[in-house]
Design an enzyme around this catalytic site. Structure first.
Site, PDB file in Angstrom:
ATOM      1  N   HIS B 265      33.733  39.528  31.046  1.00 52.44           N
ATOM      2  CA  HIS B 265      34.203  39.770  32.380  1.00 52.44           C
ATOM      3  C   HIS B 265      35.684  40.210  32.443  1.00 52.44           C
ATOM      4  CE1 HIS B 265      34.541  38.514  36.923  1.00 52.44           C
ATOM      5  NE2 HIS B 265      35.543  38.338  36.392  1.00 52.44           N
ATOM      6  N   GLU B 266      36.760  39.557  31.797  1.00 50.21           N
ATOM      7  CA  GLU B 266      38.045  39.632  31.650  1.00 50.21           C
ATOM      8  C   GLU B 266      38.304  41.033  31.209  1.00 50.21           C
ATOM      9  OE1 GLU B 266      39.719  37.869  33.707  1.00 50.21           O
ATOM     10  OE2 GLU B 266      38.479  36.180  33.901  1.00 50.21           O
ATOM     11  N   HIS B 269      38.285  43.625  33.836  1.00 58.24           N
ATOM     12  CA  HIS B 269      39.569  43.377  34.404  1.00 58.24           C
ATOM     13  C   HIS B 269      40.483  44.429  33.414  1.00 58.24           C
ATOM     14  CE1 HIS B 269      38.689  41.077  37.759  1.00 58.24           C
ATOM     15  NE2 HIS B 269      38.203  40.065  37.280  1.00 58.24           N
ATOM     16  N   GLU B 295      37.592  43.285  40.930  1.00 55.34           N
ATOM     17  CA  GLU B 295      36.323  42.630  40.605  1.00 55.34           C
ATOM     18  C   GLU B 295      35.068  43.408  40.131  1.00 55.34           C
ATOM     19  OE1 GLU B 295      37.316  39.462  40.196  1.00 55.34           O
ATOM     20  OE2 GLU B 295      35.300  38.731  39.690  1.00 55.34           O
TER      21      GLU B 295
HETATM   22 ZN   LIG Z   1      37.302  38.522  37.931  1.00 55.33          ZN
END
Ligand SMILES: [Zn+2]
Ligand SMILES: [Zn+2]
Lengths: 496, 496
Positions: B265-266, B269, B295
């Site tokens: 997830h990160e 980003h 996001e």
């Molecule tokens: Zn996030």
């Protein structure tokens, strides 16, 4: 004078508090750059740090300061507030005396010289380094001349003052003259004495286990991990801020000795920072007194405590558990008290180290007065190294006059701090023993608290509230006296 | 218009570059605080960060900006320069519209509320939390009203605009209304389908090996370690700056699953940050377009790629080597596509997650309009949780309306970004597949470069040069369309 009229002073306190907040961020940026930052982050970080430096400079040269400082001098301040105000005034003058264009020109020349030096040193390229250094030296002299005029001292005195406020060439010539009169002979005696010591191999230790050991030793020395960290960088240093001291070392798995003593040394710096007076945090009176006194604290830990027989015995069980094969206590003492003239200052033992400083002091002093030309530096170096340490360095610029970063970044006047620090440390030791009794036997009993307590009360907690001479007199009964250093070396290296 | 008259624009560019340098230091301070800083360093760091925030605010509200921005609008700028100028203007308005005293009052109330909340949440102490939240809510509403007047929109719209520029309540009601019409039924269908799936135990993996695995997976996803790092913090986040992206996760040795997917997830980003246009670094047009789009990139990595069968197959050999006992591919897929209504938003799967957002959207919207009083929040919560996810949360404030930090720090208008991000991600996937063909089969062949290339060209490299609608139309042919999200969930959860 009413309470209200103290507002000039309060304005200054607030202003310098602001400066210290930005300096906090600067310290964090420096630490991160040396320990955490990936290479690719360097350009943007450099730009951010330059912006921050510019901002700090603008705060230190804020137009309102001159008048406010003058007005505050008339106020009914306490003695400590007066000391703080004097430090504010000193910082203000230091920041204002040199014109912005000269600061910028010197910063650029220093950057260019240093960047090239990194490769030139590897290549032993004196001819490439020389013109950059000559160029930079012109700007250093210009700065020194301007500072000298403002302070009504000699140019080299003005440079010394940046690092050791109040120190003069005359004073140093006397101190170092004394040193020179007995040190070469002492080195010879120690070498004769150590000739018979047996050789042995240094066992391996993993980097991980060295780091663990390092933290154990920091705990023994009373490092406060709630206000600090230990990390890795290519050159050991002590950074961060007083409430969060970041120290670093490096680990050589084939030779733990310098990484370990690096931690002890940097912990000495850290203890000074952690012990600075909390009520003066963020104020000019709350910072460490001078570079030489800072070095005195690292050298107290490393030389007075760390290389002593009692401390080595104290850490032996911790150390033994991480080594691939054991070392006896006498081998360990051997490692940490071996005296041997070397080319490189940072690798030197505590006995020969001052010779490296004597040479550099003479050289930079003469570079600033113009008695020595940059072109003649290598010859000067060779002659001095031969005379002081009996080493021939002809043509070996890399391990000669090109070995240190200081001159390559235009930093003159700093070198004496190292040896002054060693002398202060020995003097503190003497005074402490008069008060507390034998330091070795206290360490032998595993108790460093009264030793550390003495340093805390007499040095750390004083911040910059006293002048160096006041601090020395208050803590040791006299100003700097090199005799204690001589006695320390004789006791450790000749009498056992 | 001569080149010289572009100096208004150039002045702005320089000014915003300065701001970005200080924001660089702010990002570093935040990261360090969460990953490296010892507890005891917090007070001084807090003071330094507050000073920095004040300085950044003063730069963003510099008196010269209004006129210079107006003057620059008359200049012959390129389209991209115009976009940059529009972002400058937007940032200026955002920083100027709210009076300093209100900002300070809200910051203080938020700090007080959050500090107390940390303990109150543990204690399930709604009665203690309520007055702090009520007090904070008054200030949030005051801020929203002021922003609303300045932008001529409704108060909640003004809050939404801070995170998703241009988004409106009306638009969200339509999007979320659509979602609400089909999601609860879909959740039921998926649960029925998954009923028969077998249970199994998740094997152990050491924190160290999880970190090593994390770095391998970041490499697979093309994270540039020359411009970033992976570290540990109690809450995973992606911080730092575009040239040095610092992401974090946490490791649970008894359950690697969330730490691992946290990294994926990160990294999403981080890829956005690392892909931002280099020529616009330090300028308002060079930053990520919005919170929801940010996001969308993390969820593209985590949901569209990470929980897909092909990616799980790709990382299986890496994963297997660190587990105490093996997992089959079907077990792994099982773990990462299990749908189960839960109390806690951050633990929710991608199918039930939007229900947590629907609830929060309705609640904060009504809190701002005043239709919902803070005192009635727990009842509202219970009713909604029961209706949306069939879970009874009566009296369980800790795992109910007190679970998130957002409201406790006065941050309203942010929550919708999470689900908007999931919808954008699905829409990008659709558009990408139209252009490049099946994403799963590309990942299956171990090649993520065209997928990442598409995101880079269409999203990352666009920075804030386009409006969100322009960016969506240019990259997908239409503005936000929730149909793609529905299709994605049906494909992954009902059709296999
Ligand atoms: Zn996030
Ligand atoms: Zn030192």
């Amino acid at each position: 004078m009413s309470a209200k009229s103290n507002s000039h002073y309060d304005t200054l306190v607030k202003h310098f508090q602001s400066i210290s907040h930005f300096e906090h961020l600067s310290a964090l940026g420096d630490w991160d750059q040396a320990t955490m930052m990936p290479m690719g982050g360097g350009e943007a970080r450099g730009a951010a740090m330059a912006e921050l430096a510019k901002h700090i400079h603008s705060l230190k040269t804020a137009p309102m300061l001159a008048q406010t400082i003058n007005d505050a001098k008339e106020l009914p301040l306490t003695k400590q507030q007066q000391a703080n105000l004097a430090e504010m005034r000193y910082q203000y003058l230091q920041a204002n005396v040199v014109p912005g264009e000269l600061v910028e020109a010197k910063t650029k020349a220093a950057y260019r010289c240093e960047q090239a030096w990194r490769q030139q040193r590897r290549d032993n390229d004196w001819q490439g380094f020389k013109p950059n250094l000559e160029n930079l030296m012109l700007l250093v002299k210009e700065e020194a001349t301007i500072r000298a005029e403002a302070q009504n001292v000699s140019p080299y005195d003005a440079l010394l003052d940046k690092f050791e406020p109040g120190m003069t060439t005359a004073n140093l010539e006397q101190i170092f003259g004394n040193l020179k009169s007995w040190l070469p002979q002492l080195i010879q005696q120690v070498q004769d004495k150590q000739k018979s010591e047996p050789n042995f191999t240094i066992p391996n230790a993993s980097a991980e286990s060295q780091a663990k050991l390092g933290r154990e030793i920091m705990n023994i020395l009373g490092f406060d991990f709630n206000h600090g960290r230990l990390d890795i960088s290519s050159h050991p240093f002590c950074g961060g801020v007083a409430s969060d001291v970041r120290l670093t070392t490096r680990y050589d798995e084939a030779d733990f000795t310098s990484g370990l003593m690096g931690i002890v040394h940097e912990t000495g710096h850290a203890k000074y920072e952690q012990g600075l007076p909390k009520t003066w945090r963020g104020q000019p009176a709350g910072v460490a007194r001078s570079m030489a006194l800072h070095e005195s604290q690292s050298l107290f830990c490393e030389m007075q405590i760390g290389r002593g027989s009692a401390f080595l015995k104290l850490i032996e069980p911790h150390l033994t558990s991480i080594l691939s094969s054991p070392l006896t206590h006498s081998q360990l003492t051997n490692i940490y008290t071996r005296v041997k003239p070397e080319l490189i200052r940072v690798d030197a033992d505590e006995v020969t180290y001052p010779c490296h400083i004597l040479l550099r002091f003479e050289a930079e002093k003469s570079l600033v007065t113009g008695e020595l030309a940059v072109a003649d530096l290598p010859d000067f170096w060779s002659t001095q190294m031969l005379s002081l340490l009996g080493i021939n360095t002809d043509g070996d610029y890399r391990n000669g006059c090109m070995q240190d970063i200081h001159w390559a970044v235009g930093e003159l006047g700093y070198f004496p701090s190292y040896t002054l620090g060693a002398m202060y440390a020995a003097q503190f030791r003497s005074a402490m023993e008069t008060e507390l009794g034998c330091v070795e036997s206290q360490i032998d009993s595993g108790n460093l608290s009264s030793v550390m307590g003495w340093l805390n009360d007499n040095i750390w907690s004083q911040g910059s509230l006293l002048s160096i001479d006041e601090l020395m007199r208050q803590s040791t009964g006299e100003t700097l006296n090199p005799t204690h250093f001589k006695k320390h070396l004789e006791t450790r290296y000749l009498s056992r």
